[in-house]
Design an enzyme around this catalytic site. Sequence first.
Site, PDB file in Angstrom:
ATOM      1  CG  HIS A   1      -1.549   1.227   1.521  1.00  0.00           C
ATOM      2  ND1 HIS A   1      -3.166   1.095   1.395  1.00  0.00           N
ATOM      3  CD2 HIS A   1      -1.442   2.408   1.742  1.00  0.00           C
ATOM      4  CE1 HIS A   1      -3.741   2.294   1.449  1.00  0.00           C
ATOM      5  NE2 HIS A   1      -2.726   3.090   2.048  1.00  0.00           N
ATOM      6  CD  GLU A   2       1.806   3.288   3.731  1.00  0.00           C
ATOM      7  OE1 GLU A   2       2.271   4.421   3.153  1.00  0.00           O
ATOM      8  OE2 GLU A   2       0.753   3.158   4.383  1.00  0.00           O
TER       9      GLU A   2
ATOM     10  CG  HIS B   1      -6.088   6.279   0.749  1.00  0.00           C
ATOM     11  ND1 HIS B   1      -5.993   7.304   1.733  1.00  0.00           N
ATOM     12  CD2 HIS B   1      -4.903   5.471   0.982  1.00  0.00           C
ATOM     13  CE1 HIS B   1      -5.088   6.690   2.538  1.00  0.00           C
ATOM     14  NE2 HIS B   1      -4.375   5.771   2.289  1.00  0.00           N
TER      15      HIS B   1
ATOM     16  CB  VAL C   1      -7.122   5.547 -10.886  1.00  0.00           C
ATOM     17  CG1 VAL C   1      -6.765   4.494 -11.801  1.00  0.00           C
ATOM     18  CG2 VAL C   1      -5.813   5.902 -10.255  1.00  0.00           C
TER      19      VAL C   1
ATOM     20  CG  ASP D   1      -1.899  -7.048   5.412  1.00  0.00           C
ATOM     21  OD1 ASP D   1      -2.472  -5.823   5.175  1.00  0.00           O
ATOM     22  OD2 ASP D   1      -0.669  -7.296   5.762  1.00  0.00           O
TER      23      ASP D   1
ATOM     24  CD1 TRP E   1     -11.947   7.843   0.919  1.00  0.00           C
ATOM     25  CD2 TRP E   1     -10.892   5.940   0.730  1.00  0.00           C
ATOM     26  NE1 TRP E   1     -11.238   7.934   1.760  1.00  0.00           N
ATOM     27  CE2 TRP E   1     -10.351   6.666   1.744  1.00  0.00           C
ATOM     28  CE3 TRP E   1     -10.255   4.854   0.539  1.00  0.00           C
ATOM     29  CZ2 TRP E   1      -9.272   6.291   2.676  1.00  0.00           C
ATOM     30  CZ3 TRP E   1      -9.096   4.427   1.468  1.00  0.00           C
ATOM     31  CH2 TRP E   1      -8.624   5.024   2.646  1.00  0.00           C
TER      32      TRP E   1
ATOM     33  CB  THR F   1     -10.144   2.842  -9.023  1.00  0.00           C
ATOM     34  OG1 THR F   1      -9.920   4.185  -9.647  1.00  0.00           O
ATOM     35  CG2 THR F   1      -8.889   2.024  -9.512  1.00  0.00           C
TER      36      THR F   1
HETATM   37  N1  ARG Z   1      -3.700   3.186   6.388  1.00  0.00           N
HETATM   38  C1  ARG Z   1      -2.434   2.976   6.043  1.00  0.00           C
HETATM   39  C2  ARG Z   1      -1.872   3.999   4.949  1.00  0.00           C
HETATM   40  O1  ARG Z   1      -2.693   4.570   4.476  1.00  0.00           O
HETATM   41  C3  ARG Z   1      -1.834   1.680   5.747  1.00  0.00           C
HETATM   42  C4  ARG Z   1      -3.156   0.942   5.509  1.00  0.00           C
HETATM   43  C5  ARG Z   1      -2.421  -0.570   4.945  1.00  0.00           C
HETATM   44  N2  ARG Z   1      -3.505  -1.684   5.159  1.00  0.00           N
HETATM   45  C6  ARG Z   1      -3.237  -2.721   5.363  1.00  0.00           C
HETATM   46  N3  ARG Z   1      -4.193  -3.677   5.320  1.00  0.00           N
HETATM   47  N4  ARG Z   1      -2.057  -3.215   5.510  1.00  0.00           N
HETATM   48  O2  ARG Z   1      -0.748   4.440   4.987  1.00  0.00           O
HETATM   49 ZN    ZN Z   2      -2.556   5.029   2.719  1.00  0.00          ZN
HETATM   50 CA    CA Z   3     -11.267   6.165  -9.944  1.00  0.00          CA
END
Ligand code: ARG
Ligand code: ZN
Ligand code: CA
Length: 416
Positions: free
Chosen positions: A233-234, A243, A256, A292, A245, A259
């Site tokens: 994610h990072e 993100h 995007v 995850d 949403w 999505t």
């Molecule tokens: N909420 C964190 C971010 O936006 C990471 C989210 C990661 N989610 C996960 N299921 N590992 O930076």
């Molecule tokens: Zn994030």
């Molecule tokens: Ca989109």
Amino acid sequence: MNIKKLQFIILFLFLPILSIAQDHNCGTHQPNFTGKNMNKFQLHQIQELELFTQKWIAKNKNKASIREIITIPVVVHIVWNTPADNFTDLEIEAQIDALTADFRKMNENTTSIPASFQSLAADVEIEFCLATVYEGKETNGIVRKETSLTGIGNLYHSDNRRRICYDDLGGSSAWEPEDYINIWVGQLGLLGEATFPGMADTKYEDGVFIDPSAFGFFCSSSSNYVLGRTLTHEMGHFFNLYHIWGENGCTIDDLVMDTPMQNVSSSGCPLHPQVSCGSDDMFMNFMDYTDDRCMAMFTKGQKMRMLAALDTFPRESLKISDGCARSIIKNITLTPDDILLFPNPATDCIHIDLDLENDLPIRMAIYDTKGREIYSNHIFAKDLRTFNISNISNGIYFIYFESNGQVASKKLIIDK
Ligand code: ARG
Ligand code: ZN
Ligand code: CA
């Protein structure tokens, strides 16, 4: 008006009031269109970046299939305060391999992607390797520093430098950000954080930050965040993904095209379909907030944004870094001695490491004693991989590796 035009207009209407947002479990400063907190320099940066990104995508949209795999060297800085913050080399390797698997659409859970989204799921064609060369010397791409500072990930010196990024402030100094992606693992108080392209205060603080509680790939843990996907994610943010949403509501999404518009973030592990803004939510996207085990895909549109980000400073030179150069070709034939398989007997997961220094894909298959194939997959020789075998029953098996006409096998015992 077609959707693309609409998005373009939305983009330009809102860009001038972009801002930086932070929320409880995401530390990444995501420009989120609400109009607060962003300094002039950052505002300018993000506008330029978005202009560049949209132009890049328009120019390259038909070239998606002729790309080569990009391999990017990373360095993992383990800045540990308590022993629980430390990780073994093998655990770190498994995390980086899980990251590569997610980016190569080789993750174990791609079958959980709903049918209607399957065709959107992308092989991003980026791989990550722990650095093998640093300042002309061999390395394993891992730096360990003990620190006496609790919560170091969020501490700043009076001169505004972020402590975790500097040796002299109790952290671990960045390796050249032009050649390596710096991944800092240290107490953050949130799962993870990353810098958007061009948004770090200095390039020495550019990179990814992961809390020890959300780092690593541990298939038998009960935690929701230890299949390595906080790093995935990072890394998405690091390559300019927002993100999924966008911001809450049904007007502004993640810039995007493929999505779906989504009202708010998802959490836990929802059942498909979840509908908002008149379409099914893509809650299994790596850029949502699900657990995850329920995250499974990037889209082709997200891939284009990430590849565009790889044409910006200081990301651009990562593509030609020789931080993972292999000085000696050690071994090109496959023998059982080259197969590291553990644990064996195994319970619910196995780690496989092949001491084979070529880049050829390898077919791996597990057979039972009657010769029936129980499981098969493709891996790359240089990767250490972890496979979930929790649904294979107790017994004796043979695990085969086949590459370039050569076969090697080992006995595997599953005993839960
Ligand atoms: N909420 C964190 C971010 O936006 C990471 C989210 C990661 N989610 C996960 N299921 N590992 O930076
Ligand atoms: Zn994030
Ligand atoms: Ca989109």
